[in-house]
Every structure is written in structure tokens, then in C-alpha cells.
Design a protein around this motif. Structure first.
Motif, PDB file in Angstrom:
ATOM      1  N   TRP A 103       0.850  -1.199   0.000  1.00 27.36           N
ATOM      2  CA  TRP A 103       0.000   0.000   0.000  1.00 27.36           C
ATOM      3  C   TRP A 103       0.875   1.235   0.000  1.00 27.36           C
ATOM      4  N   GLU A 104       0.671   2.079  -1.008  1.00 30.59           N
ATOM      5  CA  GLU A 104       1.385   3.352  -1.090  1.00 30.59           C
ATOM      6  C   GLU A 104       0.412   4.472  -0.740  1.00 30.59           C
ATOM      7  N   PRO A 105       0.709   5.252   0.311  1.00 37.44           N
ATOM      8  CA  PRO A 105      -0.229   6.282   0.770  1.00 37.44           C
ATOM      9  C   PRO A 105      -0.286   7.494  -0.155  1.00 37.44           C
ATOM     10  N   ASN A 106      -1.267   8.313   0.086  1.00 35.59           N
ATOM     11  CA  ASN A 106      -1.451   9.547  -0.671  1.00 35.59           C
ATOM     12  C   ASN A 106      -0.216  10.445  -0.567  1.00 35.59           C
ATOM     13  N   ASP A 107       0.293  10.601   0.636  1.00 37.11           N
ATOM     14  CA  ASP A 107       1.453  11.457   0.886  1.00 37.11           C
ATOM     15  C   ASP A 107       2.725  10.621   0.804  1.00 37.11           C
ATOM     16  N   PRO A 108       3.628  10.931  -0.128  1.00 38.02           N
ATOM     17  CA  PRO A 108       4.852  10.118  -0.259  1.00 38.02           C
ATOM     18  C   PRO A 108       5.734  10.138   0.983  1.00 38.02           C
ATOM     19  N   LYS A 109       5.493  11.081   1.890  1.00 38.48           N
ATOM     20  CA  LYS A 109       6.289  11.150   3.122  1.00 38.48           C
ATOM     21  C   LYS A 109       5.755  10.200   4.201  1.00 38.48           C
ATOM     22  N   GLU A 110       4.534   9.701   3.995  1.00 38.24           N
ATOM     23  CA  GLU A 110       3.950   8.772   4.971  1.00 38.24           C
ATOM     24  C   GLU A 110       4.483   7.363   4.726  1.00 38.24           C
ATOM     25  N   LYS A 111       4.541   6.572   5.755  1.00 35.20           N
ATOM     26  CA  LYS A 111       5.080   5.213   5.648  1.00 35.20           C
ATOM     27  C   LYS A 111       4.121   4.305   4.882  1.00 35.20           C
TER      28      LYS A 111
END
Length: 659
Positions: A103-111
Motif C-alpha cells: 500500500w502506497e499512501p497519498n502522501d509520499p512522506k507517509e510510511k
């Protein structure tokens, strides 16, 4: 007797051999021709062989029983299975530690989140027990209205685990549209989140659910997953938190035995009336077909990372994010974000980050990215890509070439897949590197699919290099079985236009080599960014404004969305401010359906082109919207031919609404 892997009491034995059969995979054009010839010469034998690759708790008595008149279609009659055993349990021994879901989150800075097959199996079992604790049992309908987070996939699979019927509603639909779908299916439970992230926006998902449930007496429980950290209204004795429930849940949940023809899910799609249709798919045939098509269309290999950018709220997400990949033991990706945030290189950054091998997206996304500097693509290597794909609508030549050259680097096959919510899986497409590719042509039919082109009288057009109505003359395993609660509507919509055929609603062209190009809808359905809307559904929303007398909606070519929505509106006399009225109409459409259904253009007219029997001639309205006024045909038979001249004159002054 066929060879089955037969499962009973969770112990795997075999009727003939313990060795799992080698899955049928197409690697060359010769493989394709051989498979297709077999599938048309002996359809039942072909699909019986494919079905033997899966675990069945009880073998079938008959492969296929069908007629297209009622319609009645039954695949693998008498067989028992649970699709989640084939998605999870059977992979645990050899693939337990393999990544099942990224799972890749909306915000690239989120894990990001990574789940192995063992971990996903445990989460599914835990949440399946949560569902049972909250009163859900086999046959109950569960509505899922969630953002693209891992728990959405978990919820879908958990429903299938216990035999509950899931109805996923895209978390962009309005409260009114959500309520319609909940009430039609009589859902007992709703699964949602506090909110969602979409690009730079934060959207209050639970608030939409609360508004919808004001008119849904059937719902007894709501399970809420925290995503954005808000504190939504929690109704006592109805609403519970996902995390509170799951931490106490047992990690063991035996799969519910299901008949091959038991309902697996309902997925709502717009039609020619204002009421959405609940398309019903069943367990056995859907499993066999989605598994087979995923493996072949995308040329899937054991160590591949596969990414479909769709939302699970649509059929693409059901078949080719959740079911198809996991049935094949694949590593499948979910993406919460949008292609242009925080910049237009987001897709390509993710491809390089994970080493994605198959990338499957919509023409709308490609066209939106084409509008930005090519540097956003060239900044990334994309060397890992082996197959790229297109889904949702026919892809135009310009977008096809841009995608093929800049993303696929002219080395990746571009599989332009044609299929529908109703078909369950890909029907016409390129197949990896095996079949020829041709820009704007979907390609050849999948093995087991028998398309025909019909003339207006329902006669099959045998020759090539022709156009006609696209229909299918023989059933395939994943086709819809009915429309929920209204079988007559299923018959009228798909099986009445041409007796003895499933009519797709599309026109198509077949070239001299037998490849198919989808021309577009021939019924009153508009395809906006790959999402289908019935004209009546949008017109019903527009007509709710007290100043509106009547409206007619058509689609017209849109450079990004494929089709935009053009509304012709008749108003009451009284000199209403047109800009204010446009804003009111747009607001109503958003409230009733959602932002994705907003009209791009609204033209106020004195009348609509109607026949003397009162039928609106949408063909004329479409041509005006497209700017093709030189070929309107004979308008002299209309009730008021002068209306057309006035509409043409007024169209020159219609501006696109700035949303």
C-alpha cells in the motif's frame, strides 16, 4: 472424471494426484491461437481444465447450463468452494512470506504498508470474525464505503470469507447515491472511515455515511476505520471503531462453504434509467475467469510487482487489484493518491520506488499527465516495467503513442483492455507479448469469449473490415447473473436487444486481421474518466431544481476525461440569472450523485428536438455538442424543427464551467 484438488475439513487431498497442475499460460501467438481454438471448439472442456487449477471443496456436477432468453447462466453447478481459500490459504505453504499487498499512501512522506500472504490471511480472518460478532452471516449484504487503504481490501476479502455479499461504493459518491445503493441491497452493515486523503484534500467520509443513513433503516451497525485522525459523530449502539473490534478478534476463521453460483458481490453501475443497477457476480465462475485473465493479459511471473491504479470502488479494482492478483499468488499494489500530486511525476516515482513490472491505468490519467512537461516522466528510469495497460474507455491514438513511447519506452506491450462491470473480467485485449498490438484497437478476444458484430436487424456480420453492434454469443464464467432484486431489468438491458445474444451496448469495428476496435456506447450512457453514468440519472438530479422544466444530457469529446457532460436545460419563464442557475444545477448534481458527474457545459434552451411521439433525439444533441452540425440528418419530421436551429445558434456561446 476430472482431476480436482478436493478440500474437506481443511485437509487437502486429491481425487487423482497431489501434484498441482501447471497453470495454462499464454506466452506466444501460437499459444493464443491454440487456446482460443480449444475454447471455441469445446468451451465447457476448456473452462473445466482451467477450473481444475483451483481448490474446490466439492466437485461440480455440470460445467455449464445456460440460455440467454431468461437469462439463466450457471457455471460449475453443484460445486462448493470458498474463493478466499484460493486467494490466501493455498498460498500459505509456499508463499506465506511473500508480499501479497503493498500500500502506497497519498502522501509520499507517509510510511507505506507491506503485508505478506500470512499477514493478510490473519487480518482477513480477524476482520471476518469481527463481522460475525457484529451480526453478519452468510448471505447478508455489507456496504463498504472507504478510501483506498489496506483495510478496504481486507474488508472485501473478509466478507467473501464468511459468505457475506459485499457492495463496494466508490467513496466519491454523494450521500443520496450511497443511500440508494444501501437501500437497494438492503445492507445490514456499513464499513467506512472517518475521512480520506485525496491529493491535497481531506474529505469527511463518515459525515457522508451519517447523512445517507438517515434514510436507511436496514443498517444495524457501522464499523469505522480511523484514517485522518478526526473525531466523527459516533452513534451509540450503532457505530464501532475498527481498531477496537479487531484487536479482540480471533485469528482463525474457517472459510464458509459456498455454492459456485452463490452471490459473491453486488456492484452498482448506472444505466438508462435513473436507478442504478446492482450487477451480481457469483463465486465459482468469477474466480476462474478473473484468475485466468489476470495471469495472461499481464504476462504475470512469480516475482513480479503488479500495480493497478484504479479504485476498488469500481470493477477494475475488484477484479485486478484484489481477486485476480491474489488468486495467482501475485504481489498487488494499492495506491491512495492521485497521479498529479504532489507533482505530475507521482506515478513514475512509485514505479521506480517498488520496481513495478506491470502498470495498469486509465486513459484519463494518461491524458492528464500528457498536459504536463515530459520531464516529469523522463526524470524516472521505468526500467522495471514489462507490461503497461489501459482500462476504462477506448484510448485515443495520441494518448496510446505517448504512453507507449514515454512510459513503455517502445519495448513494453500496451494491453488496451476492453471489458465492463457486467463482464467481470477482460474480454478483448492484447495479451502480454503474445499478440500483436495496434493503436486504438483493443485487440483479439480472450480465449473463451465469442464476440460477434451484428447489423441493426440482429444478423451476424461475417466479413472483416466492418462495423456493427458488439455482442457475445456464448457465456463466459464471470458474466453477470442478474441485476439485484430485478431480474427483468437484467433481461431487458442485456438480452432483449438481440435475441440469443448478450448485447454490450457498444459499437465496434473488426479489421481485416480480426482485431476489434471499440467505437463507443450506442445507448444513453456517458463514460466520464472511465466511470459510466446513465443520462437519466443525471437528468433526474438536474430536474429537481424548481426552475427547471426539462433537461437532456449527452456526452461530448473531452481532452482529458474522454467524455464530458453537456446538459441542455429548459427553464421556467421568469428571467432567472443563468450563472446562478448553473451553480444551483451543478450543486444538485454533486449532492445527488457526486462531483464526478458535474456537467462541463450547460446550455439553456427553449425546447428539445423531439419526435412527434415525444422521444428526445439525443443523436442530434450529441452532434451539436460535438460541433458536427453539418450532418444532422433529416430534422423535418421533428415536432418542432426550428428548435434545432435555435440550439445550434445558442451552442456557440456556451462556455465550459470552471469547477
Amino acid at each position: 472424471m476430472a482431476k480436482f484438488t478436493f478440500v474437506k475439513n481443511n485437509q487437502t487431498t486429491n481425487l487423482h494426484t497431489l501434484k498441482e497442475q501447471q497453470m495454462k499460460t499464454i506466452r506466444t501467438f501460437e499459444d493464443y491461437r491454440e487456446a482460443y481454438d480449444h475454447s471455441t471448439r469445446d468451451p465447457e472442456g476448456f473452462w473445466e481444465e482451467i477450473a481444475q487449477e483451483y481448490q474446490w471443496q466439492q466437485p461440480w456436477d455440470k460445467v455449464l447450463d445456460w440460455n440467454f432468453d431468461e437469462p439463466s447462466i450457471k457455471w460449475y453447478s453443484g460445486a462448493k468452494l470458498n474463493i478466499t481459500e484460493n486467494m490466501l490459504d493455498r498460498h500459505l505453504k509456499e508463499r506465506g512470506n511473500k508480499l501479497a499487498l503493498i500500500w502506497e499512501p497519498n502522501d509520499p512522506k507517509e510510511k507505506f504498508v507491506r503485508l505478506t500472504y500470512k499477514e493478510l490471511h490473519e487480518q482477513v480472518c480477524r476482520f471476518a470474525n469481527v463481522l460475525k460478532k457484529n451480526g453478519v452471516s452468510k448471505g447478508d449484504r455489507v456496504c463498504i464505503y472507504m478510501p483506498m487503504i489496506p483495510e478496504l481490501a481486507v474488508a472485501v476479502i473478509a466478507c467473501a470469507r464468511i459468505g457475506a455479499v459485499h457492495s463496494v461504493v466508490f467513496a466519491g459518491f454523494s450521500a443520496h447515491a450511497l443511500a440508494d445503493r444501501i437501500n437497494d441491497a438492503q445492507c445490514k452493515l456499513v464499513i467506512t472511515s472517518d475521512g480520506l486523503f485525496r491529493g491535497a484534500k481531506e474529505i469527511p467520509v463518515k459525515r457522508v455515511v451519517d447523512e445517507a443513513l438517515e434514510s436507511c433503516e436496514c443498517v444495524e451497525r457501522v464499523i469505522v476505520k480511523e484514517r485522518v485522525g478526526w473525531l466523527p459523530n459516533m452513534v451509540e449502539d450503532r457505530d464501532v471503531w475498527w481498531d477496537d473490534e479487531i484487536k479482540e478478534a480471533d485469528r482463525d476463521c474457517p472459510p464458509e462453504p459456498m455454492d459456485a453460483e452463490d452471490m459473491l458481490f453486488i456492484l452498482y453501475t448506472s444505466g438508462s434509467t435513473g436507478k442504478p443497477k446492482g450487477v451480481v457476480h457469483t463465486c465459482g465462475g468469477y474466480m476462474v475467469y478473473t484468475g485466468y485473465t489476470f495471469r495472461n493479459v499481464f504476462d504475470y511471473r512469480e516475482s513480479d510487482i503488479y500495480w493497478c491504479t484504479a479504485d476498488i470502488g469500481w470493477i477494475t479494482g475488484h477484479s485486478y487489484i484484489v481477486y485476480g492478483p491474489l488468486l495467482n499468488g501475485a504481489t498487488t499494489m494499492m495506491f491512495e493518491g492521485v497521479p498529479t500530486w504532489p507533482d505530475p511525476g507521482r506515478f513514475w516515482q512509485v514505479v521506480d520506488k517498488y520496481g513495478v513490472n506491470q502498470f495498469y491505468t486509465a486513459p484519463t490519467a494518461i491524458r492528464s499527465l500528457m498536459a504536463h512537461k515530459i520531464d516529469h516522466v523522463l526524470s524516472y528510469s521505468l526500467d522495471s516495467l514489462r507490461v503497461i495497460g489501459s482500462v476504462g474507455e477506448p484510448i485515443n491514438a495520441e494518448a496510446w503513442n505517448w504512453y507507449h513511447i514515454h512510459v513503455g519506452k517502445e519495448r513494453c506491450p500496451l494491453v488496451d483492455t476492453w471489458w465492463q462491470t457486467e463482464t467481470g473480467g477482460v474480454m478483448i485485449s492484447g495479451i502480454g507479448n503474445a499478440t500483436p498490438l495496434k493503436p486504438t484497437f483493443a485487440g483479439y478476444p480472450m480465449p473463451g469469449v465469442q464476440p460477434v458484430l451484428l447489423d441493426g436487424d440482429g444478423n451476424e456480420i461475417q466479413e472483416d473490415d466492418v462495423e456493427g453492434y458488439l455482442a457475445i454469443k456464448h457465456p463466459w464464467p464471470s458474466m453477470l447473473r442478474t441485476t439485484y432484486g430485478d431480474h427483468e431489468r437484467c433481461q431487458k438491458t442485456y438480452f432483449s436487444a438481440f435475441k440469443g445474444y448478450y448485447f454490450t451496448g457498444d459499437g465496434a469495428r473488426r479489421d481485416k486481421d480480426g482485431m476489434y476496435r471499440i467505437i463507443g456506447r450506442v445507448d444513453d450512457v456517458i463514460n466520464v474518466s472511465g466511470h459510466r453514468f446513465g443520462t437519466a440519472e443525471i437528468e433526474n438530479a438536474i430536474n429537481q431544481n424548481e426552475k427547471v422544466v426539462e433537461s437532456a444530457v449527452v456526452g461530448y469529446p473531452h481532452p482529458i476525461k474522454g467524455q464530458g457532460i453537456y446538459a441542455y436545460v429548459i427553464c421556467q419563464d421568469g428571467g432567472a440569472d443563468e450563472e446562478i442557475l448553473k451553480a444551483e444545477i451543478t450543486e444538485t448534481v454533486v449532492e445527488e450523485i457526486g462531483k464526478i458527474a458535474r456537467p462541463e457545459k450547460i446550455q439553456f434552451v427553449r425546447g428539445l428536438p423531439k419526435t412527434r411521439s415525444g422521444k428526445i433525439m439525443r443523436r442530434i444533441l450529441r452532434k451539436v455538442a460535438e460541433g458536427e452540425i453539418s450532418n444532422l440528418g433529416d430534422t423535418s419530421t421533428l415536432l418542432d424543427p426550428k428548435v434545432v436551429e435555435e440550439i445550434i445558434s445558442g451552442a456557440d456561446h456556451v462556455e465550459t464551467i470552471d469547477h
